[in-house]
Design an enzyme around this catalytic site. Sequence first.
Site, PDB file in Angstrom:
ATOM      1  N   LYS A   1     -10.142  -0.493  -1.311  1.00  0.00           N
ATOM      2  CA  LYS A   1      -9.768  -0.903  -0.060  1.00  0.00           C
ATOM      3  C   LYS A   1     -10.333   0.307   1.244  1.00  0.00           C
ATOM      4  O   LYS A   1      -9.872   1.324   0.779  1.00  0.00           O
ATOM      5  CB  LYS A   1      -8.423  -1.323   0.268  1.00  0.00           C
TER       6      LYS A   1
ATOM      7  N   ASP B   1       0.801  -1.366   0.117  1.00  0.00           N
ATOM      8  CA  ASP B   1      -0.045  -0.148   0.056  1.00  0.00           C
ATOM      9  C   ASP B   1       1.132   1.417  -0.037  1.00  0.00           C
ATOM     10  O   ASP B   1       1.720   1.309   0.961  1.00  0.00           O
ATOM     11  CB  ASP B   1      -0.781   0.082   1.183  1.00  0.00           C
TER      12      ASP B   1
ATOM     13  N   LYS C   1      -7.061   2.842  -2.156  1.00  0.00           N
ATOM     14  CA  LYS C   1      -7.003   2.809  -0.598  1.00  0.00           C
ATOM     15  C   LYS C   1      -7.814   4.012  -0.316  1.00  0.00           C
ATOM     16  O   LYS C   1      -7.213   4.906  -0.634  1.00  0.00           O
ATOM     17  CB  LYS C   1      -6.086   2.374   0.115  1.00  0.00           C
TER      18      LYS C   1
END
Length: 224
Positions: free
Chosen positions: A185, A92, A156
């Site tokens: 996400k 990430d 995300k």
Amino acid sequence: MDKAKLAGAMESTLLRPEVREEDVVRLCHEAVELGVAAVCVNPCWVRTAARLLHATRVVVVTVAGFPLGASLTQMKVQEVVAAKAMGAQEIDVVVNVGHVKSRLWGLVEAELGQLTETAHQCGMTLKIIVECPLLSEAEKRQTAQLAHKAGVDYLKTCTGFNGGHATVEDVKSLQAWSGPAMRIKASGGIAGAAQAEALLLAGARRLGTSRAGEILESMGEGAG
């Protein structure tokens, strides 16, 4: 929602700076017991997590450019390569928020392209952290569209370290702006089962939370 299905969408995270080795060990053992999809740890703990989880279905995730996103692109790229070497399967990476706020879209696009190319060459799944609480709607939209163009695997919602939290609105918007192939996400401030379920129903495919155990326990016996 079925408890096992919820667990299967969760990434159990432990990203605080004061985390100890024993905390990571506990996280990994709990992740297997709960049946969550993944654990997300700081880079210095990737080897530990990978060793503990190598014979399980739990994926090891780490972060890069975290939590500010302001490190140089070449440093983020090196973090991706190092994470792969240590055993991470997904990463990430925080978008350069300052570049987004400055509308330096050429720099944002170039960084997303380099990160995607590197991660995919390494066989890793790349999630770009948009840091939604710090951005305007127009900035989030453009970032999502550039991520789609670059071939990013996930968007995300936020780190949870710079204010704000995951929202249903951001999940729906990021999906709409980046297209149906993009996975989302949701992360940041997910503290209860109802909130987690709402984010999944909004379209999130993964949930990043440091409270996976508490959330699943609140749903009763049997984690699947």
